[in-house]
Design a protein around this motif. Structure first.
Motif, PDB file in Angstrom:
ATOM      1  N   ALA A   1       0.814  -1.222   0.000  1.00 56.48           N
ATOM      2  CA  ALA A   1       0.000   0.000   0.000  1.00 56.48           C
ATOM      3  C   ALA A   1       0.844   1.267   0.000  1.00 56.48           C
ATOM      4  O   ALA A   1       0.380   2.334  -0.414  1.00 56.48           O
ATOM      5  N   ASP A   2       2.113   1.162   0.435  1.00 54.39           N
ATOM      6  CA  ASP A   2       2.989   2.333   0.479  1.00 54.39           C
ATOM      7  C   ASP A   2       3.823   2.499  -0.795  1.00 54.39           C
ATOM      8  O   ASP A   2       4.668   3.392  -0.873  1.00 54.39           O
ATOM      9  N   GLY A   3       3.608   1.645  -1.756  1.00 54.64           N
ATOM     10  CA  GLY A   3       4.362   1.732  -3.012  1.00 54.64           C
ATOM     11  C   GLY A   3       5.687   1.010  -2.994  1.00 54.64           C
ATOM     12  O   GLY A   3       6.432   1.059  -3.978  1.00 54.64           O
ATOM     13  N   ASN A   4       6.021   0.341  -1.890  1.00 50.79           N
ATOM     14  CA  ASN A   4       7.237  -0.473  -1.857  1.00 50.79           C
ATOM     15  C   ASN A   4       7.054  -1.688  -2.771  1.00 50.79           C
ATOM     16  O   ASN A   4       5.934  -2.193  -2.923  1.00 50.79           O
ATOM     17  N   ARG A   5       8.147  -2.154  -3.348  1.00 49.74           N
ATOM     18  CA  ARG A   5       8.041  -3.289  -4.269  1.00 49.74           C
ATOM     19  C   ARG A   5       8.920  -4.433  -3.779  1.00 49.74           C
ATOM     20  O   ARG A   5      10.051  -4.227  -3.311  1.00 49.74           O
ATOM     21  N   ALA A   6       8.426  -5.636  -3.890  1.00 43.45           N
ATOM     22  CA  ALA A   6       9.149  -6.800  -3.386  1.00 43.45           C
ATOM     23  C   ALA A   6      10.376  -7.094  -4.233  1.00 43.45           C
ATOM     24  O   ALA A   6      10.287  -7.190  -5.452  1.00 43.45           O
ATOM     25  N   LYS A   7      11.502  -7.228  -3.570  1.00 46.06           N
ATOM     26  CA  LYS A   7      12.721  -7.675  -4.240  1.00 46.06           C
ATOM     27  C   LYS A   7      12.814  -9.197  -4.218  1.00 46.06           C
ATOM     28  O   LYS A   7      13.250  -9.820  -5.181  1.00 46.06           O
ATOM     29  N   ALA A   8      12.399  -9.792  -3.091  1.00 52.27           N
ATOM     30  CA  ALA A   8      12.459 -11.245  -2.973  1.00 52.27           C
ATOM     31  C   ALA A   8      11.490 -11.716  -1.898  1.00 52.27           C
ATOM     32  O   ALA A   8      11.222 -11.010  -0.919  1.00 52.27           O
ATOM     33  N   TYR A   9      10.989 -12.924  -2.095  1.00 50.82           N
ATOM     34  CA  TYR A   9      10.119 -13.597  -1.127  1.00 50.82           C
ATOM     35  C   TYR A   9      10.865 -14.819  -0.608  1.00 50.82           C
ATOM     36  O   TYR A   9      11.423 -15.598  -1.383  1.00 50.82           O
ATOM     37  N   LEU A  10      10.881 -14.987   0.710  1.00 49.93           N
ATOM     38  CA  LEU A  10      11.573 -16.115   1.318  1.00 49.93           C
ATOM     39  C   LEU A  10      10.533 -17.116   1.821  1.00 49.93           C
ATOM     40  O   LEU A  10       9.629 -16.766   2.595  1.00 49.93           O
ATOM     41  N   TYR A  11      10.663 -18.348   1.364  1.00 51.20           N
ATOM     42  CA  TYR A  11       9.730 -19.409   1.719  1.00 51.20           C
ATOM     43  C   TYR A  11      10.460 -20.518   2.451  1.00 51.20           C
ATOM     44  O   TYR A  11      11.676 -20.715   2.276  1.00 51.20           O
ATOM     45  N   CYS A  12       9.708 -21.274   3.225  1.00 50.89           N
ATOM     46  CA  CYS A  12      10.251 -22.481   3.844  1.00 50.89           C
ATOM     47  C   CYS A  12       9.179 -23.563   3.812  1.00 50.89           C
ATOM     48  O   CYS A  12       7.983 -23.285   3.643  1.00 50.89           O
ATOM     49  N   LEU A  13       9.617 -24.798   3.963  1.00 52.14           N
ATOM     50  CA  LEU A  13       8.659 -25.894   4.130  1.00 52.14           C
ATOM     51  C   LEU A  13       8.181 -25.912   5.581  1.00 52.14           C
ATOM     52  O   LEU A  13       8.875 -25.462   6.480  1.00 52.14           O
ATOM     53  N   GLU A  14       6.985 -26.429   5.770  1.00 54.78           N
ATOM     54  CA  GLU A  14       6.461 -26.695   7.113  1.00 54.78           C
ATOM     55  C   GLU A  14       6.011 -28.145   7.177  1.00 54.78           C
ATOM     56  O   GLU A  14       5.529 -28.696   6.178  1.00 54.78           O
TER      57      GLU A  14
ATOM     58  N   GLN B   1      18.454 -18.290 -18.826  1.00 56.24           N
ATOM     59  CA  GLN B   1      19.133 -17.635 -17.705  1.00 56.24           C
ATOM     60  C   GLN B   1      18.139 -17.327 -16.592  1.00 56.24           C
ATOM     61  O   GLN B   1      18.452 -17.448 -15.405  1.00 56.24           O
ATOM     62  N   MET B   2      16.922 -16.904 -16.965  1.00 58.60           N
ATOM     63  CA  MET B   2      15.890 -16.642 -15.956  1.00 58.60           C
ATOM     64  C   MET B   2      15.483 -17.936 -15.250  1.00 58.60           C
ATOM     65  O   MET B   2      15.298 -17.949 -14.033  1.00 58.60           O
ATOM     66  N   LEU B   3      15.372 -19.028 -16.016  1.00 57.11           N
ATOM     67  CA  LEU B   3      14.996 -20.303 -15.398  1.00 57.11           C
ATOM     68  C   LEU B   3      16.008 -20.725 -14.340  1.00 57.11           C
ATOM     69  O   LEU B   3      15.652 -21.387 -13.356  1.00 57.11           O
ATOM     70  N   ASN B   4      17.249 -20.343 -14.536  1.00 60.54           N
ATOM     71  CA  ASN B   4      18.300 -20.739 -13.601  1.00 60.54           C
ATOM     72  C   ASN B   4      18.211 -20.016 -12.266  1.00 60.54           C
ATOM     73  O   ASN B   4      18.925 -20.361 -11.323  1.00 60.54           O
ATOM     74  N   ILE B   5      17.344 -19.021 -12.153  1.00 59.83           N
ATOM     75  CA  ILE B   5      17.226 -18.297 -10.869  1.00 59.83           C
ATOM     76  C   ILE B   5      15.777 -18.225 -10.388  1.00 59.83           C
ATOM     77  O   ILE B   5      15.455 -17.411  -9.524  1.00 59.83           O
TER      78      ILE B   5
ATOM     79  N   ARG C   1      19.073 -21.019  -3.404  1.00 62.14           N
ATOM     80  CA  ARG C   1      19.485 -20.910  -2.002  1.00 62.14           C
ATOM     81  C   ARG C   1      19.416 -19.479  -1.486  1.00 62.14           C
ATOM     82  O   ARG C   1      19.498 -18.519  -2.242  1.00 62.14           O
ATOM     83  N   ILE C   2      19.292 -19.362  -0.170  1.00 59.44           N
ATOM     84  CA  ILE C   2      19.406 -18.080   0.528  1.00 59.44           C
ATOM     85  C   ILE C   2      20.700 -18.128   1.319  1.00 59.44           C
ATOM     86  O   ILE C   2      20.922 -19.049   2.103  1.00 59.44           O
ATOM     87  N   ASN C   3      21.562 -17.150   1.096  1.00 61.14           N
ATOM     88  CA  ASN C   3      22.796 -17.091   1.870  1.00 61.14           C
ATOM     89  C   ASN C   3      22.852 -15.747   2.575  1.00 61.14           C
ATOM     90  O   ASN C   3      22.889 -14.696   1.941  1.00 61.14           O
TER      91      ASN C   3
ATOM     92  N   VAL D   1      22.522 -10.198   1.905  1.00 60.93           N
ATOM     93  CA  VAL D   1      21.903 -11.464   1.537  1.00 60.93           C
ATOM     94  C   VAL D   1      22.052 -11.683   0.036  1.00 60.93           C
ATOM     95  O   VAL D   1      21.874 -10.767  -0.763  1.00 60.93           O
ATOM     96  N   LYS D   2      22.400 -12.908  -0.333  1.00 60.28           N
ATOM     97  CA  LYS D   2      22.527 -13.249  -1.746  1.00 60.28           C
ATOM     98  C   LYS D   2      21.633 -14.436  -2.045  1.00 60.28           C
ATOM     99  O   LYS D   2      21.556 -15.372  -1.263  1.00 60.28           O
ATOM    100  N   TYR D   3      20.950 -14.370  -3.187  1.00 62.43           N
ATOM    101  CA  TYR D   3      20.068 -15.455  -3.601  1.00 62.43           C
ATOM    102  C   TYR D   3      20.735 -16.206  -4.752  1.00 62.43           C
ATOM    103  O   TYR D   3      21.162 -15.616  -5.737  1.00 62.43           O
ATOM    104  N   GLY D   4      20.818 -17.520  -4.598  1.00 59.74           N
ATOM    105  CA  GLY D   4      21.637 -18.319  -5.509  1.00 59.74           C
ATOM    106  C   GLY D   4      20.935 -18.751  -6.779  1.00 59.74           C
ATOM    107  O   GLY D   4      19.788 -18.410  -7.057  1.00 59.74           O
ATOM    108  N   GLU D   5      21.676 -19.536  -7.560  1.00 63.18           N
ATOM    109  CA  GLU D   5      21.178 -20.110  -8.804  1.00 63.18           C
ATOM    110  C   GLU D   5      20.758 -21.551  -8.560  1.00 63.18           C
ATOM    111  O   GLU D   5      21.179 -22.183  -7.597  1.00 63.18           O
ATOM    112  N   VAL D   6      19.962 -22.076  -9.468  1.00 67.39           N
ATOM    113  CA  VAL D   6      19.569 -23.479  -9.377  1.00 67.39           C
ATOM    114  C   VAL D   6      20.798 -24.360  -9.544  1.00 67.39           C
ATOM    115  O   VAL D   6      21.077 -25.231  -8.730  1.00 67.39           O
TER     116      VAL D   6
END
Length: 984
Positions: free
Chosen positions: A286-299, A517-521, A527-529, A538-543
């Motif tokens: 709602a404030d106009g911020n845009r997502a750079k990345a979403y972090l998910y985990c299994l439960e 190249q997009m499929l590879n990320i 990974r999340i490092n 924080v760096k997000y890895g490749e497949v």
């Protein structure tokens, strides 16, 4: 591409029957240094931008060195020929100024400059009451002129480390100003590199050289050949390999006008997709911020408590920002609420290193109690009678895009990294982390609903995959560990939506490269490092950070801005103007002719490309754009040549036999393969026998790496084999051939060592050929003799190559090759060692003393130790090694053996063992008379061996002088004690 109008003014076929330079001499050590510099440049490598997921590309410099070596004639003047090759590869001392990247350090100047040069470059000043040295301020031209002479004295590895790669400064520019000199040597009249290539081709084959690669992989070989000016034909069974090769030739090889058009199309597609994502309101808050990345985990639900627990190996989000996950028990819902805390204390950050997954088990605290359950137990893993693993996971269906409510593993969004609204359009964006809100979760549901609505149509049109994952060595992982049965299950709904929109709008072949190249990320395998990025961000890895399909417990889903940016390829431009063609077909069924076949076959290849590239093929197999419509969009696993053994040998004979039939009588093949086992040589000899080929030369190129992903035994060296068609039908007998091998090996090694000495006499600071090159030359000399014969002891070796092997049977080929190694080693006497003494040493002694000689240089590469251990038949060379680090390997010093450590099979009751023990005692301040007494007890027939013992002590004293001064001093004392003792 349009053919180039011939410019040749040379005599056709003038070189038709002339040996190529690579069959005679080739500066393997210098080429190794340049090759390693290119490999270590990582993302700076020219073709990496097309697809970093393809790990097996050979360096372009290495390929071009092979092509020049194959086309240039051996004129009989080795030194003059090598000077020309150096010029054509940008390795000449004359080209140093153009390649200078960073200035010489004060230390380099002190070490390598003459007195006059030092005074020209360095001045002494008074500062704070003391005299200090500093570099003078000189005009760039003057500084480079003086520096060039100093660079030329430096060891080649040290020189290249502070120079640009030839292709970074423009290899054609480095060469073309020096073509008059090249023309005088070769009798050519070329004004450009492509003209020179064409004229050499006309002189050798009657036309511009045609280069082919039947295992084109990532495209290094075809691209290098085309960049020089050869006609090129490339093929691979795998369509992704062929696509990457096409991209090398048509994207990296496009002219500037075409490249601008490609980049414009990339920008238009990215803008169009971005507008659609923005209109859907699924990435902005709602404030106009845009997502750079979403972090998910299994439960998963704990079987002991019934609680739903997030599976998080670590609770740290960002070490730099001291940001962590807090888990709060929700007793009403029997689950954990998640909050994100920033700027926590060092103690909290340290505690967050331990998450809810420890040692493969779901582990957490609840009401003061600790609960732990193995994830394998959660899945219900069980091993069947056939050795395969099964479990209780539900296999997802074709219409699934997320877990069903009853699935064991659920997927939970636990954190979002936001780009602030006011920094979105800035070069340096500001971000923050936050737990998802109710509004964020509603946007998640919206994405899932959109994808569910579009999935049937998109799958039918090929915009989203609908194909099953075929079980295999690598592809079993996602099926077994997650229950994913179709390729689209590997992707989160957000990326299915984004990739579907992109795929829907793609219309050109170039976009397929961007898309991969997009499929590879973009899958759930990124990974999340928390501390890997620049500055600890924080760096997000490749497949494909390695060559497998690794499922993860928590993963990153990049926002569309990051994904779209990754698909905008900007590799360097090299305009290619020759005829180039790319196809997908089996190497065994080639139907095209070429003068040079240069290949990097899949021998014992740990990278299972046939399986892992199905990840990409699934997205492109329906309705690919031209020219990829003619490709076969299937991995065709059953046809892939892989592994080793009988089937591999038969397939390789068929493939190389087909290439042999499609090259002229004076054609040539160059084969690159990774040298890991001595048995490789016998296999390759049989393959080439069966294919009608005769080995002419072999060269060893070191390609070691200290990458964390390659620790442990993955040290690599590439062998370059040079082959011609076998002519005639010679027959011979083993005892005669053995003597012929002895003479051939000795002549080859003596020639190379003589060239080393001549070049050193001309002021060269280091060897042109090191011991690894001499060993490979010994192998090659043996194969040159062996593969010339069609029959040995009455056995047809062509048929023998295809005969299945029985366990334990004697192998005449292996025996002769082993013999060749022994002959080679006899001729590689370490500098300062008497040949007579060397001839009487055991294999373990030779290994230790030879490696001691090598340690006086900078060549402390583990594969040197491995190769010599095999050559000297030392089964456990690790027992005498102080370090096994790939580029910092070293022997144990005498003091490191300690008293009990001298009883090792590698030495036995030998003179070397006795000398080392005596040195050990002297370093421990044992009296000289007592040391001599022990030495006499240890060595049988001591008096007759005194000279040998003294010589070994003297050798160790000299070799350890700059490596271990204490050991050198003790060895020198021992030498004196032995020489001066009074004999009764």
């Amino acid at each position: 591409m349009d053919a180039v109008t011939p410019t040749s003014t040379v005599v056709p076929f003038a070189l038709k029957d002339t040996d190529s330079l690579i069959e005679r001499v080739w500066p393997a050590q210098k080429i190794s240094v340049e090759t390693q510099k290119e490999r270590k440049s990582g993302q700076g490598q020219t073709l990496t931008a097309l697809g970093s997921y393809w790990k097996g590309r050979k360096p372009l410099f290495l390929v071009e060195a092979c092509i020049w070596g194959a086309l240039l004639p051996a004129t009989g003047s080795d030194e003059a020929d090598l000077e020309i090759l150096d010029l054509l590869l940008g390795m000449s001392d004359d080209q140093i100024v153009e390649r200078i990247k960073s200035g010489l350090s004060l230390e380099d100047i002190k070490k390598y400059a003459s007195k006059e040069e030092y005074e020209e470059l360095v001045e002494t000043i008074e500062e704070a009451g003391s005299r200090k040295e500093r570099l003078r301020s000189l005009r760039r031209e003057e500084k480079n002129r003086i520096s060039a002479a100093i660079y030329a004295r430096m060891p080649y590895s040290a020189r290249v480390a502070i120079m640009s790669r030839p292709e970074e400064v423009g290899i054609h520019d480095l060469i073309e100003s020096r073509l008059p000199r090249v023309n005088r040597h070769l009798g050519t009249t070329a004004k450009t590199v492509p003209e020179l290539i064409e004229q050499l081709g006309v002189m050798r084959f009657g036309h511009a050289p045609k280069v082919a690669d039947a295992f084109c992989g990532g495209g290094s070989i075809p691209f290098s050949a085309a960049r020089l000016g050869c006609d090129v034909y490339a093929s691979d069974l795998n369509p992704i390999a062929s696509m990457l090769t096409w991209g090398a030739l048509n994207v990296v090889g496009a002219d500037s006008t075409r490249r601008k058009a490609i980049e414009k199309a990339q920008e238009l597609l990215a803008d169009e997709v971005d507008k659609e994502i923005t209109a859907l309101s699924i990435e902005h808050d709602a404030d106009g911020n845009r997502a750079k990345a979403y972090l998910y985990c299994l439960e998963a639900r704990c079987p002991q408590t019934g609680w739903l627990v997030p599976l998080l190996p670590s609770l740290i989000i960002s070490k730099k920002r001291k940001t962590i996950v807090r888990l709060g028990p929700n007793f009403l819902k029997k689950c954990f609420d998640i909050s994100i805390e920033e700027d926590v204390s060092p103690a909290d950050l340290k505690g967050a290193e331990i998450g809810t997954v420890q040692d493969g088990s779901l582990t957490y605290m609840l009401d003061g109690e600790r609960y732990s359950t193995s994830i394998k137990t959660l899945r219900g893993d069980r091993r069947g009678p056939d050795g395969t693993t099964a479990n209780g996971l539900r296999l997802w269906s074709k219409t699934d895009i997320c877990p069903s409510p009853d699935d064991l593993f659920q997927e939970r969004l636990y954190c979002i990294q936001w780009i602030t609204a006011d920094s979105l359009k800035k070069g340096r964006q500001e971000t923050f982390f936050a737990a998802p809100t109710k509004q964020d979760l509603r946007r998640e549901e919206k994405v899932i609903e959109i994808v569910r609505q579009r999935l049937p149509e998109w799958q039918s049109k090929g915009f989203i995959p609908d194909s099953l994952i075929e079980r295999g060595e690598k592809t079993d992982e996602p099926i077994r560990t997650r229950g994913w049965s179709h390729w689209h299950h590997l992707f989160p709904p957000r990326h299915l939506l984004l990739l579907g929109l992109i795929r829907e709008k793609m219309s050109s072949a170039e976009m397929c490269l961007d898309f991969c190249q997009m499929l590879n990320i973009t899958s759930k395998m990124c990974r999340i490092n928390s501390s890997e990025g620049q500055g600890g961000a924080v760096k997000y890895g490749e497949v494909f950070y390695n060559q497998a399909l690794n499922t993860l417990l928590n993963y990153a889903v990049r926002g569309s801005l990051s994904v779209l940016k990754s698909g905008s390829l900007h590799p360097p431009t090299f305009s290619i103007g020759r005829n180039c063609a790319v196809a997908t077909h089996d190497a065994k069924g080639i139907g095209y002719a070429a003068d040079l076949f240069i290949t990097d076959p899949p021998y014992a290849d740990a990278v299972n490309y046939a399986e892992i590239t199905e990840y990409f093929i699934a997205w492109l197999r329906k309705n690919p754009p031209a020219p990829f419509r003619d490709f076969v969009w299937d991995s065709r696993r059953a046809l892939a040549i892989q592994g080793d053994g009988e089937e591999f040998r038969r397939n390789m004979v068929e493939a190389y036999g087909a290439m042999t039939r499609h090259m002229p009588d004076n054609g040539m093949q160059i084969v690159m393969f990774t040298h890991q086992s001595g048995s490789v040589w016998a296999d390759m000899a049989q393959i080439f026998w069966g294919a009608g080929l005769h080995v002419k030369a072999a060269w060893y190129i070191a390609t070691e790496t200290t990458s964390e992903l390659k620790k442990g035994g993955y040290v690599q060296g590439t062998v370059i084999l040079v082959l011609r068609k076998r002519s005639g039908g010679e027959a011979g007998y083993k005892d005669e051939i053995v003597q012929e091998v002895r003479a051939e090996v000795a002549d080859q090694i003596d020639t190379m060592m003589g060239l080393n000495q001549r070049l050193k006499g001309n002021g060269r600071a280091e060897n042109l050929f090191e011991d690894a090159d001499l060993q490979m030359a010994g192998y090659a000399a043996a194969l040159r003799v062996l593969t010339r014969y069609e029959k040995i002891d009455g056995t047809d070796m062509t048929k023998e190559a295809l005969r299945p092997r029985r366990s334990g049977e004697n192998n005449v080929v292996g025996e002769i090759i082993d013999f060749a190694v022994q002959v080679a080693n006899e001729h590689m006497v370490p500098e300062g060692m008497a040949p007579k003494l060397w001839g009487g040493l055991s294999g373990g002694e030779r290994f230790y003393l030879k490696m001691m000689d090598i340690e006086t240089t900078s060549l402390r590469k583990l594969d040197n130790y491995q190769n010599f251990a095999k050559a000297f038949r030392v089964s456990d060379y690790g027992a005498v090694m102080g370090s096994m680090e790939p580029n910092k390997a070293s022997l144990k010093a005498a003091k490191e053996f300690k008293k009990s450590g001298f009883e090792i099979p590698e030495f036995g009751p030998s003179a070397t063992r006795a000398v080392l023990y005596a040195i050990y005692e002297l370093e421990n301040e044992v009296e000289g008379d007592e040391v001599l007494s022990h030495l006499r007890d240890m060595v049988q027939s001591y008096h007759s061996k005194r000279d040998d013992l003294a010589a070994i002590a003297d050798y160790i004293a000299r070799k350890r002088e700059k490596v271990d001064e204490t050991e050198s001093r003790a060895a020198r004392i021992l030498h004196g004690l032995i020489r001066n003792e009074r004999l009764g």
